[in-house]
Design a protein around this motif. Structure first.
Motif, PDB file in Angstrom:
ATOM      1  N   UNK A  68       7.646 -11.759  -2.678  1.00  0.00           N
ATOM      2  CA  UNK A  68       7.561 -11.571  -1.228  1.00  0.00           C
ATOM      3  C   UNK A  68       6.103 -11.683  -0.816  1.00  0.00           C
ATOM      4  N   UNK A  69       5.818 -12.695   0.006  1.00  0.00           N
ATOM      5  CA  UNK A  69       4.435 -13.036   0.311  1.00  0.00           C
ATOM      6  C   UNK A  69       3.924 -12.476   1.628  1.00  0.00           C
ATOM      7  N   UNK A  70       4.834 -12.016   2.491  1.00  0.00           N
ATOM      8  CA  UNK A  70       4.425 -11.552   3.810  1.00  0.00           C
ATOM      9  C   UNK A  70       5.375 -10.466   4.302  1.00  0.00           C
ATOM     10  N   UNK A  86       0.609  -0.194  -6.028  1.00  0.00           N
ATOM     11  CA  UNK A  86       1.970  -0.220  -6.573  1.00  0.00           C
ATOM     12  C   UNK A  86       2.865  -1.041  -5.661  1.00  0.00           C
ATOM     13  N   UNK A  87       2.715  -0.831  -4.357  1.00  0.00           N
ATOM     14  CA  UNK A  87       3.514  -1.575  -3.378  1.00  0.00           C
ATOM     15  C   UNK A  87       3.220  -3.070  -3.466  1.00  0.00           C
ATOM     16  N   UNK A  88       1.945  -3.407  -3.549  1.00  0.00           N
ATOM     17  CA  UNK A  88       1.548  -4.823  -3.639  1.00  0.00           C
ATOM     18  C   UNK A  88       2.120  -5.457  -4.897  1.00  0.00           C
ATOM     19  N   UNK A  89       2.050  -4.734  -5.995  1.00  0.00           N
ATOM     20  CA  UNK A  89       2.585  -5.252  -7.262  1.00  0.00           C
ATOM     21  C   UNK A  89       4.089  -5.498  -7.167  1.00  0.00           C
ATOM     22  N   UNK A  90       4.797  -4.564  -6.524  1.00  0.00           N
ATOM     23  CA  UNK A  90       6.252  -4.721  -6.369  1.00  0.00           C
ATOM     24  C   UNK A  90       6.588  -5.950  -5.531  1.00  0.00           C
ATOM     25  N   UNK A 106      13.705  -0.439   2.530  1.00  0.00           N
ATOM     26  CA  UNK A 106      14.313   0.818   2.967  1.00  0.00           C
ATOM     27  C   UNK A 106      13.267   1.940   3.006  1.00  0.00           C
ATOM     28  N   UNK A 107      13.356   2.782   4.022  1.00  0.00           N
ATOM     29  CA  UNK A 107      12.532   3.992   4.158  1.00  0.00           C
ATOM     30  C   UNK A 107      11.035   3.712   4.267  1.00  0.00           C
ATOM     31  N   UNK A 108      10.680   2.661   4.982  1.00  0.00           N
ATOM     32  CA  UNK A 108       9.274   2.399   5.288  1.00  0.00           C
ATOM     33  C   UNK A 108       8.396   2.117   4.083  1.00  0.00           C
ATOM     34  N   UNK A 109       7.149   2.560   4.177  1.00  0.00           N
ATOM     35  CA  UNK A 109       6.195   2.306   3.094  1.00  0.00           C
ATOM     36  C   UNK A 109       6.622   2.980   1.785  1.00  0.00           C
ATOM     37  N   UNK A 110       7.358   4.055   1.910  1.00  0.00           N
ATOM     38  CA  UNK A 110       7.876   4.729   0.714  1.00  0.00           C
ATOM     39  C   UNK A 110       8.767   3.785  -0.083  1.00  0.00           C
ATOM     40  N   UNK A 111       9.526   2.958   0.626  1.00  0.00           N
ATOM     41  CA  UNK A 111      10.408   1.999  -0.034  1.00  0.00           C
ATOM     42  C   UNK A 111       9.651   0.904  -0.759  1.00  0.00           C
ATOM     43  N   UNK A 112       8.471   0.556  -0.265  1.00  0.00           N
ATOM     44  CA  UNK A 112       7.647  -0.438  -0.971  1.00  0.00           C
ATOM     45  C   UNK A 112       7.233   0.073  -2.340  1.00  0.00           C
ATOM     46  N   UNK A 113       6.855   1.342  -2.358  1.00  0.00           N
ATOM     47  CA  UNK A 113       6.380   1.938  -3.619  1.00  0.00           C
ATOM     48  C   UNK A 113       7.528   2.167  -4.591  1.00  0.00           C
ATOM     49  N   UNK A 114       8.684   2.553  -4.066  1.00  0.00           N
ATOM     50  CA  UNK A 114       9.845   2.825  -4.927  1.00  0.00           C
ATOM     51  C   UNK A 114      10.715   1.592  -5.170  1.00  0.00           C
ATOM     52  N   UNK A 115      10.291   0.476  -4.605  1.00  0.00           N
ATOM     53  CA  UNK A 115      10.975  -0.803  -4.763  1.00  0.00           C
ATOM     54  C   UNK A 115      12.404  -0.754  -4.222  1.00  0.00           C
ATOM     55  N   UNK A 116      12.548  -0.097  -3.055  1.00  0.00           N
ATOM     56  CA  UNK A 116      13.833  -0.082  -2.364  1.00  0.00           C
ATOM     57  C   UNK A 116      13.882  -1.309  -1.437  1.00  0.00           C
TER      58      UNK A 116
END
Length: 322
Positions: A95-97, A85-89, A39-49
């Motif tokens: 999730x590999x890809x 942070x995004x990669x760690x999440x 959700x919400x693009x790259x921001x969602x990767x960092x916030x784990x949405x």
């Protein structure tokens, strides 16, 4: 064989993004891979949405405009510590890809994530058609049809009352919506960032048409070039036509995607999943000579823009003729 694939949309929304999301989800499921949306693009990767979705989710969104998973500009993603942070999440969730749907800025993030161990493939999602490595982008056809329909309707009134209209069209530095729209509607005068006319040149061209008793005139201009309302005032003073400006605005970004946008989005989404399953990353999927191709993202960001000068010149000749 990868077990989980994610998909996100980044940058400005575009009709057909949902069809692309649906294609990624369905293609993943067909190969026994768990699909996730961010959700919400790259921001969602960092916030784990990040949420797991199913085939019902995909079936419900194909015809909808915009992006149901949201999009957000997230400049902080340029920082490596933020991307980590995004990669760690993603790794924590297995999730590999990742499939990234957006424009050039979105691809830069995708390329950096690939270098950090998460294979990414980008899909061209923007109404502007400003990704030079693809002949067409997801959303362009729908936006173009909105532009054409709008100009046609404006023409009806201009023709009825012997008037001129200035129509401001989106594009964010790329004139394709204006050029293609002018081609499809016979706009007598048009100006883009790639082939800009001065206000004096526009006024002179409209004045010539008035002297030839042209009953209606459309002046199509790309956004961020003129004050459309002041330009209309100058045209009226120079030509004698009653002239009004219409700024099409965000109506161009919305709406149910056309069949062509759905087709491009679906086939590109399937193609992207194939690349990820093959273990590839750092790629951009584009349309070239009516075929889907996968190029490395770095090369797509540095491809020269096609010269359309001859197309502009020839179209101006016929559209200005009486």
């Amino acid at each position: 064989m990868i077990k989980k694939i994610g998909v996100l949309t980044s940058g400005g929304d575009a009709p057909g993004m949902n069809a692309a999301i649906a294609a990624v989800v369905k293609a993943a499921i067909s190969k026994g891979i768990e699909p996730y949306v961010v959700k919400e693009g790259y921001k969602g990767l960092v916030n784990k949405w990040i949420e797991k979705v199913n085939i019902n989710f995909a079936s419900d969104i194909i015809s909808r405009g915009g992006t149901v998973i949201g999009s957000a500009r997230f400049v902080e993603f340029k920082e490596e510590s933020v991307r980590q942070v995004a990669v760690n999440n993603l790794k924590e969730m297995g999730i590999e890809a990742l499939v990234v749907i957006g424009g050039d800025g979105s691809y830069q993030g995708a390329e950096k994530l690939t270098r950090m161990g998460i294979n990414c493939v980008g899909l061209p999602g923007t109404i502007d058609n400003d990704i030079v490595s693809s002949d067409y982008t997801i959303g362009f056809d729908t936006a173009l049809n909105t532009v054409v329909r709008s100009i046609d309707q404006i023409r009806d009134t201009m023709q009825s009352h012997n008037r001129c209209a200035v129509v401001e069209i989106m594009g964010n530095g790329c004139g394709d919506l204006t050029l293609y729209g002018a081609t499809a509607t016979g706009a007598e005068v048009f100006s883009t960032h790639e082939s800009k006319l001065s206000e004096e040149e526009i006024c002179a061209k409209v004045k010539e048409l008035a002297e030839k008793n042209k009953r209606s005139v459309i002046v199509a201009v790309s956004e961020k070039m003129y004050d459309a309302h002041k330009l209309a005032e100058k045209i009226e003073k120079a030509s004698g036509y009653v002239t009004r400006a219409t700024i099409l605005g965000h109506v161009q970004r919305g709406g149910s995607p056309t069949a062509m946008d759905r087709y491009l989005a679906t086939t590109a989404g399937m193609f992207a999943v194939d690349q990820l399953v093959a273990g590839k990353g750092g790629l951009y999927v584009g349309m070239s000579d009516n075929k889907l191709v996968a190029r490395d993202i770095d090369s797509t960001l540095n491809m020269p823009k096609k010269d359309k000068s001859n197309e502009y010149n020839e179209l101006r000749k016929i559209n200005a003729a009486c």
